[in-house]
Design a protein around this motif. Structure first.
Motif, short mmCIF file in Angstrom:
data_model
loop_
_atom_site.label_atom_id
_atom_site.label_comp_id
_atom_site.label_asym_id
_atom_site.label_seq_id
_atom_site.Cartn_x
_atom_site.Cartn_y
_atom_site.Cartn_z
N ASN A 1 36.53 -22.20 66.16
CA ASN A 1 37.75 -21.71 66.83
C ASN A 1 38.65 -22.84 67.33
O ASN A 1 39.49 -22.63 68.21
CB ASN A 1 37.40 -20.77 68.00
CG ASN A 1 36.63 -19.57 67.54
OD1 ASN A 1 36.97 -18.92 66.54
ND2 ASN A 1 35.55 -19.24 68.25
N ALA B 1 41.69 -25.40 67.45
CA ALA B 1 43.10 -25.38 67.06
C ALA B 1 43.46 -26.76 66.53
O ALA B 1 43.37 -27.76 67.24
CB ALA B 1 43.98 -25.00 68.25
N ASP C 1 37.37 -21.48 52.80
CA ASP C 1 37.74 -20.11 52.44
C ASP C 1 37.09 -19.64 51.14
O ASP C 1 37.70 -18.96 50.31
CB ASP C 1 39.27 -19.99 52.33
CG ASP C 1 39.97 -20.33 53.64
OD1 ASP C 1 39.36 -20.12 54.71
OD2 ASP C 1 41.10 -20.83 53.60
N GLY D 1 47.32 -22.10 58.91
CA GLY D 1 46.68 -20.80 58.73
C GLY D 1 45.27 -20.79 59.30
O GLY D 1 44.78 -21.78 59.85
N ARG D 2 44.64 -19.62 59.19
CA ARG D 2 43.24 -19.50 59.64
C ARG D 2 42.33 -19.77 58.45
O ARG D 2 42.55 -19.26 57.36
CB ARG D 2 42.99 -18.09 60.18
CG ARG D 2 43.79 -17.79 61.45
CD ARG D 2 43.50 -16.40 61.97
NE ARG D 2 44.22 -16.12 63.20
CZ ARG D 2 44.18 -14.96 63.85
NH1 ARG D 2 43.45 -13.95 63.36
NH2 ARG D 2 44.88 -14.81 64.97
N HIS D 3 41.29 -20.57 58.71
CA HIS D 3 40.41 -20.97 57.62
C HIS D 3 38.95 -20.89 58.05
O HIS D 3 38.63 -20.98 59.25
CB HIS D 3 40.73 -22.41 57.18
CG HIS D 3 42.12 -22.61 56.70
ND1 HIS D 3 42.57 -22.19 55.47
CD2 HIS D 3 43.21 -23.19 57.32
CE1 HIS D 3 43.84 -22.50 55.33
NE2 HIS D 3 44.26 -23.11 56.44
N ARG E 1 35.11 -21.18 61.98
CA ARG E 1 36.49 -20.70 61.79
C ARG E 1 37.43 -21.56 62.62
O ARG E 1 37.16 -21.84 63.79
CB ARG E 1 36.60 -19.23 62.19
CG ARG E 1 35.87 -18.31 61.23
CD ARG E 1 35.84 -16.87 61.72
NE ARG E 1 35.35 -15.97 60.68
CZ ARG E 1 34.07 -15.78 60.39
NH1 ARG E 1 33.15 -16.45 61.07
NH2 ARG E 1 33.70 -14.96 59.43
N GLU F 1 41.83 -22.70 63.23
CA GLU F 1 43.23 -22.32 63.01
C GLU F 1 44.06 -23.59 62.95
O GLU F 1 44.01 -24.43 63.86
CB GLU F 1 43.72 -21.39 64.10
CG GLU F 1 45.14 -20.91 63.86
CD GLU F 1 45.46 -19.61 64.58
OE1 GLU F 1 46.65 -19.23 64.58
OE2 GLU F 1 44.54 -19.00 65.14
N ALA G 1 47.83 -25.20 62.69
CA ALA G 1 49.22 -24.85 62.98
C ALA G 1 50.13 -26.03 62.66
O ALA G 1 49.77 -27.20 62.86
CB ALA G 1 49.38 -24.47 64.45
#
Length: 514
Positions: free
Chosen positions: A411, A413, A440, A470-472, A505, A507, A509
């Motif tokens: 999680n 960023a 992914d 994106g979210r990966h 996971r 994210e 940006a």
């Protein structure tokens, strides 16, 4: 309200008395520790694993606090019964409290008759205090006064509080004195230089990636998972190890000085707990100093099963009664299995088995890494089930190939651009030949491996990821030294260790600056 207060005062008095008596008997004999040990023994394996995953190495503290809470509720309930039904009824419940603790203490694997004393004394003290307090509450007060003998009640409370304080402080001081003696004994030890030192770490064994831990795990950070609610604090001078059993033609009794006089070897070995979930931190790498276990066993006349030896299991017993079964064939196959006395350049810490523990590369700790070692007995897997095997774990458990992403954290960023994805991989006694990462669910990418120390240690790795917004999901897998690829099948830790690929996971940006 007064009944519950009476019960709590009686409970505190009982625990203070038990503290004093257990300091005289031994710390492990106290009622909270004894009941806690019984709980650890009796809970189903899935419950224990849940506790480890949720609370980690704080699981013992949580257990002790939980037992204290239950004792407080029981004591309050006994006090209410004593006030409403009669002092004798409350006293009987208080005695039952002591009886449960005495039975638990006497039933521990390492117990002796005096171990029941702290709980027995606690029960008697609780019964006496509760009887006096409940009698005071039920006794009519003076005309025009309160509905109970307030003076008598307060007198008993104050006397109990004073006596409890004295008993508790005396018990703690006595225990602290014993612990200080053990600490001084350990601090005075000077470990000899190894006859066979570990080779210097190769350049590049540790990668300079922020957030990635050191190659050698500091003692204070090394994981600890065992059943000892009170860490044994032993004297090296009084320590002995008995070696006997099937196929032992020359039984041995070794002292600490005997180990120091033998050829000492130093090796880097990664240890892993079977309770380590995929991606977990119940694994560590240290530099161990000790005597080759194979040399000691052969001196005792032990032969491997492949050479006609009658025993295929080496049962190690700790001073706290824990038993751990290790394959004899594995110990004698040439790997650096040790009776370890040192860890990262110092005598073993108490929490990690001082004065002597076992270290066997390539096996999970529950079938190899007995701490506070007291006895080695040769037997067979068919004839004897060690502690964890009786609780649904596999009798034999080689370490599975595992890999872990340490950075970035789950999680996290991140900013778009090149991101260092790094971690560790291990397959003790087989080594790591490759680590691969994918994003992914895409194609696997080869990570760069740090230099290998030995096949018995973990290996750091890094992959430079061109991260896009994106979210990966990042995943990792390893290939061991035999060419076998780590399985992606997701399995829990029971009965012989977790499997699956670690994934995190993140994210991403924006765009990388500049």
């Amino acid at each position: 309200m007064l009944g519950a207060a009476a019960g709590l005062v009686a409970g505190v008095s009982a625990l203070a008395a038990a503290e004093l008596v257990s300091a005289w008997v031994r710390p492990q004999s106290g009622p909270v520790t004894a009941v806690g040990g019984a709980v650890v023994d009796l809970v189903p394996p899935p419950v224990r694993e849940w506790a480890i995953q949720v609370f980690g190495t704080s699981d013992k503290l949580v257990l002790r606090l939980g037992i204290l809470l239950l004792l407080a509720l029981f004591a309050a309930g006994a006090g209410v019964v004593g006030v409403r039904a009669g002092p004798l009824y409350g006293a009987v419940l208080a005695l039952a409290f002591g009886l449960v603790g005495a039975i638990a203490a006497a039933g521990r694997p390492d117990a002796s008759a005096p171990d029941a004393l702290p709980s027995a004394v606690a029960g008697v003290v609780a019964a006496a205090v509760l009887y006096l307090l409940a009698s005071a509450v039920r006794r009519p007060g003076p005309p025009g006064g309160r509905g109970y003998d307030r003076r008598r009640f307060l007198t008993v409370v104050l006397a109990s509080a004073g006596g409890s304080a004295v008993a508790y402080v005396a018990g703690r001081l006595s225990g602290a004195s014993g612990a200080a003696d053990a600490a001084a004994d350990r601090a005075a030890l000077e470990l000899p230089a190894p006859a066979s030192p570990a080779r210097p770490l190769p350049p590049g064994a540790g990668l300079p990636v922020p957030g990635l831990g050191p190659f050698l795990t500091p003692n204070a950070s090394f994981y600890r998972i065992d059943t000892a609610l009170v860490v044994p604090r032993l004297s090296a001078e009084r320590w002995t190890l008995r070696i006997h059993g099937e196929g032992v033609t020359r039984p041995l009794t070794l002292r600490y000085a005997d180990l120091l006089a033998r050829e000492l070897v130093e090796r880097d070995v990664t240890l892993a707990c079977v309770s380590n979930e995929v991606g977990g931190d119940l694994v560590g790498n240290a530099r161990w100093l000790g005597v080759r276990l194979a040399d000691v066993l052969r001196e005792a006349g032990v032969r491997a099963p492949s050479r006609g030896g009658p025993a295929d299991q080496l049962v190690a017993r700790s001073v706290d009664g824990m038993t751990i079964g290790t394959p004899v064939e594995t110990v004698l196959d040439g790997r650096d299995a040790l009776l370890a006395i040192g860890m990262n350049g110092e005598p073993l810490p108490f929490a990690h088995g001082f004065p002597v523990r076992m270290v066997v590369p390539g096996l999970y700790g529950y079938v190899s890494a007995c701490k506070w070692l007291a006895e080695l007995r040769l037997t067979t897997f068919a004839a004897y089930d060690a502690y964890w095997v009786r609780r649904a774990w596999a009798a034999q458990a080689p370490v599975k190939t595992q890999s872990r992403i340490d950075v970035p954290r789950g999680n996290a960023a991140l900013r778009a651009g090149t991101v260092a994805v790094a971690g560790v991989a291990w397959a003790q006694h087989r080594g790591i030949s490759a680590v691969q990462v994918r994003v992914d669910g895409g194609p696997w990418q080869q990570a760069v491996l740090a230099a290998e120390d030995t096949v018995d240690t973990w290996r750091q790795w890094v992959w430079r990821w061109p991260a896009t917004p994106g979210r990966h999901v990042l995943e990792v897998r390893a290939v061991d030294g035999t060419g076998a690829v780590q399985t992606g099948e997701q399995r829990g830790v029971l009965p012989d260790g977790a499997t699956g690929w670690h994934r995190v996971r993140v994210e991403v940006a924006g765009q990388a600056p500049g």
